[in-house]
Design a protein around this motif. Structure first.
Motif, mmCIF file in Angstrom:
data_model
loop_
_atom_site.group_PDB
_atom_site.id
_atom_site.type_symbol
_atom_site.label_atom_id
_atom_site.label_comp_id
_atom_site.label_asym_id
_atom_site.label_seq_id
_atom_site.Cartn_x
_atom_site.Cartn_y
_atom_site.Cartn_z
ATOM 1 N N ILE A 329 57.024 130.874 107.701
ATOM 2 C CA ILE A 329 55.658 131.079 108.215
ATOM 3 C C ILE A 329 54.857 129.782 108.041
ATOM 4 O O ILE A 329 54.067 129.391 108.897
ATOM 5 C CB ILE A 329 54.987 132.254 107.435
ATOM 6 N N GLY A 330 55.096 129.108 106.917
ATOM 7 C CA GLY A 330 54.380 127.854 106.624
ATOM 8 C C GLY A 330 54.682 126.792 107.668
ATOM 9 O O GLY A 330 53.794 126.039 108.085
ATOM 10 N N GLY A 336 51.290 124.563 114.126
ATOM 11 C CA GLY A 336 50.078 124.987 114.849
ATOM 12 C C GLY A 336 48.896 124.092 114.505
ATOM 13 O O GLY A 336 48.122 123.683 115.381
ATOM 14 N N PHE A 337 48.762 123.747 113.230
ATOM 15 C CA PHE A 337 47.636 122.909 112.793
ATOM 16 C C PHE A 337 47.772 121.482 113.335
ATOM 17 O O PHE A 337 46.801 120.851 113.706
ATOM 18 C CB PHE A 337 47.539 122.894 111.263
ATOM 19 N N GLU A 338 49.016 120.989 113.365
ATOM 20 C CA GLU A 338 49.232 119.629 113.910
ATOM 21 C C GLU A 338 48.848 119.599 115.391
ATOM 22 O O GLU A 338 48.251 118.632 115.869
ATOM 23 C CB GLU A 338 50.705 119.215 113.746
ATOM 24 N N THR A 339 49.190 120.683 116.097
ATOM 25 C CA THR A 339 48.836 120.755 117.527
ATOM 26 C C THR A 339 47.318 120.764 117.687
ATOM 27 O O THR A 339 46.764 120.075 118.560
ATOM 28 C CB THR A 339 49.445 122.035 118.155
ATOM 29 N N LEU A 340 46.634 121.506 116.817
ATOM 30 C CA LEU A 340 45.169 121.530 116.881
ATOM 31 C C LEU A 340 44.609 120.140 116.587
ATOM 32 O O LEU A 340 43.646 119.691 117.225
ATOM 33 C CB LEU A 340 44.605 122.550 115.879
ATOM 34 N N MET A 341 45.239 119.446 115.644
ATOM 35 C CA MET A 341 44.757 118.098 115.286
ATOM 36 C C MET A 341 44.919 117.132 116.471
ATOM 37 O O MET A 341 44.065 116.279 116.692
ATOM 38 C CB MET A 341 45.495 117.578 114.054
ATOM 39 N N ASP A 342 46.019 117.294 117.214
ATOM 40 C CA ASP A 342 46.212 116.435 118.398
ATOM 41 C C ASP A 342 45.115 116.672 119.429
ATOM 42 O O ASP A 342 44.751 115.782 120.187
ATOM 43 C CB ASP A 342 47.561 116.747 119.075
ATOM 44 N N LYS A 343 44.596 117.906 119.433
ATOM 45 C CA LYS A 343 43.628 118.294 120.465
ATOM 46 C C LYS A 343 42.181 117.967 120.085
ATOM 47 O O LYS A 343 41.372 117.662 120.951
ATOM 48 C CB LYS A 343 43.736 119.817 120.637
ATOM 49 N N TYR A 344 41.871 118.096 118.796
ATOM 50 C CA TYR A 344 40.461 118.032 118.386
ATOM 51 C C TYR A 344 40.211 116.890 117.404
ATOM 52 O O TYR A 344 40.668 116.953 116.245
ATOM 53 C CB TYR A 344 40.035 119.369 117.757
ATOM 54 N N HIS A 410 51.082 137.427 113.573
ATOM 55 C CA HIS A 410 49.733 137.289 112.993
ATOM 56 C C HIS A 410 49.286 135.832 113.042
ATOM 57 O O HIS A 410 48.141 135.525 113.358
ATOM 58 C CB HIS A 410 49.717 137.767 111.527
ATOM 59 N N VAL A 411 50.218 134.932 112.681
ATOM 60 C CA VAL A 411 49.872 133.501 112.688
ATOM 61 C C VAL A 411 49.551 133.067 114.115
ATOM 62 O O VAL A 411 48.564 132.359 114.360
ATOM 63 C CB VAL A 411 51.023 132.649 112.095
ATOM 64 N N ALA A 412 50.371 133.537 115.062
ATOM 65 C CA ALA A 412 50.138 133.162 116.462
ATOM 66 C C ALA A 412 48.759 133.645 116.910
ATOM 67 O O ALA A 412 48.008 132.907 117.558
ATOM 68 C CB ALA A 412 51.239 133.756 117.337
#
Ligand SMILES: Cc1ncc(COP(=O)(O)O)c(C=O)c1O
Length: 430
Positions: A329-330, A336-344, A410-412
């Motif tokens: 899960i980690g 997911g967080f790395e993808t968000l970081m690439d975006k924002y 849930h994570v998704a």
């Protein structure tokens, strides 16, 4: 009762209350990964009750164990031996590092930490303790003294003999150095502190394997080996404050310190222990434990109902193969967080491990100026969209610390909500 009446009564009759939002949420019911507020609004709980609801809300096995125990015996003081406590202490010894086999129970993480220090002082005969800046260890006078985090030292009470070394925070290094060229200067600082600010003999070095309240500050891989070797050189025991990191929270292992290749002499655990029932433990070696035996008594120690909940919790966590599950899960959370970081561009740093990860918001990735208003806005935006997360650090980080039984769906679900919420805040920040 409606939320406004609850808040009115809270304001009038309670003190010390706190909250992350413009208007507090009042939770009325929980089931699995979800909670419902008093207006019936549903939330996905990715703060996991401040890392406490290891098996989620009201896990049927935990509920059943509590009910069964309540019907039989609600309470007996620890003056009398109780089956639950003896059985659970053995279960703990099976998942802690091999040298740690004896447990003293209490109710809160704070008490568990206090008892680590008591037993370390009794064993070593020394009085001074090294803690870390940024640490959170609890709310009693000693807990607050060990803690070095803004907002938790307002009381001004200080217990003598506690010194703070710098935090192993590679994103915001106190020495303005860069890993690995820094040669782990933060760990080496401990020797300087012992030599210059103590008698030269310490009782202990206490640290969290990942510093939770400071926003999931994760040390470089060699940090603990160097730091603990220095502490031991000057007679100190290594105390791992695993109040947040135990029970597979960091993935792969049952305890957080196992990631760092060091065996603690004493461990404090709490939070996830009993799925929300109050229980904590100080676990150490027989040799160290026997120095204090019989000399600390607390009324609700090893509470039979809490321990029944803890046994059911650990049974569930073992059946679910929690350390391996959390590692999986980690990895999903991290990706997911790395993808968000690439975006924002607002996201300056992603950190943590397993079901204990977080993000830091900055106004500018170069200057790393903390983006606190934006983080406050994120709390409102996630609340509106039915997602609970936790605050961390000094107001510009959040903690994503779901129950240990969280599933991929849930994570998704949470990542989609975060994506939309951060997009809204990023837009505002432009
Ligand atoms: C690492 C750590 N130690 C100790 C404590 C204190 O635990 P409690 O709040 O149960 O007293 C906490 C609480 O957040 C914690 O995170």
């Amino acid at each position: 009762m409606d939320i406004d009446t609850i808040l009115e009564k809270q304001e009038k009759y309670m003190w010390g209350t706190w909250n992350y939002y413009q208007k507090p949420i009042s939770i009325a019911r929980g089931e699995g990964l979800y909670v419902w507020d008093t207006d019936g609004k549903k939330y996905l709980d990715m703060f996991g009750g401040m890392l406490t609801l290891s098996t989620g809300h009201c896990h049927p096995r935990v509920v059943e164990a509590i009910k069964e125990q309540v019907d039989k015996l609600i309470f007996a003081p620890s003056l009398y031996a109780h089956e639950n406590a003896a059985v659970y202490a053995e279960m703990l010894a099976e998942i802690t590092p091999p040298n740690l086999s004896k447990t003293y129970f209490a109710l809160s993480g704070t008490e568990a930490v206090e008892n680590t220090i008591k037993v370390a002082k009794a064993y070593t005969g020394a009085q001074e303790v090294i803690a870390l800046r940024g640490a959170y260890h609890g709310l009693t006078a000693l807990g607050m003294t060990l803690t070095a985090h803004p907002g938790f030292r307002w009381w001004g009470t200080n217990v003598a003999g506690v010194k703070h070394a710098v935090q192993p925070n590679c994103y915001r290094c106190a020495f303005h150095l860069t890993y690995p060229e820094c040669d782990i200067a933060c760990a080496r600082d401990i020797e300087e502190i012992i030599l210059k600010t103590t008698s030269g003999r310490i009782a202990a070095f206490i640290a969290e394997p990942i510093a939770g309240v400071s926003g999931l500050i994760t040390p470089p891989p060699e940090y603990f080996e160097v730091a603990v070797a220095i502490a031991r050189k000057y007679g100190g025991l290594f105390i791992a404050d695993e109040v947040q990191t135990m029970f597979g929270r960091t993935g792969k292992y049952w305890s957080g310190s196992q990631h760092w290749g060091v065996e603690p002499d004493i461990m404090a655990v709490g939070k996830s222990t009993a799925s929300g029932m109050p229980l904590s433990a100080t676990i150490t070696t027989p040799e160290i434990a026997d120095k204090l035996s019989g000399s600390i008594v607390s009324t609700f120690q090893a509470h039979p109902v809490s321990v029944a909940a803890a046994i059911a919790t650990l049974e569930v966590l073992k059946e679910e193969n929690t350390p391996a599950h959390v590692a999986e899960i980690g990895a999903q959370i991290h990706e997911g967080f790395e993808t968000l970081m690439d975006k924002y561009p607002l996201i300056g740093n992603v950190r943590g491990m397993g079901c204990m990860q977080g993000l830091e918001f900055v106004k500018d990735r170069e200057t790393k100026e903390p983006a606190k208003e934006e983080m406050s806005a994120l709390f409102e935006a996630t609340r509106q969209r039915g997602l609970l997360i936790g605050s961390g650090g000094t107001g510009n980080a959040f903690r994503f610390t779901p129950p240990l039984v969280t599933q991929k769906e849930h994570v998704a679900e949470a990542l989609v909500v975060l994506d939309h919420a951060i997009a809204e805040v990023q837009e505002m920040a432009m």
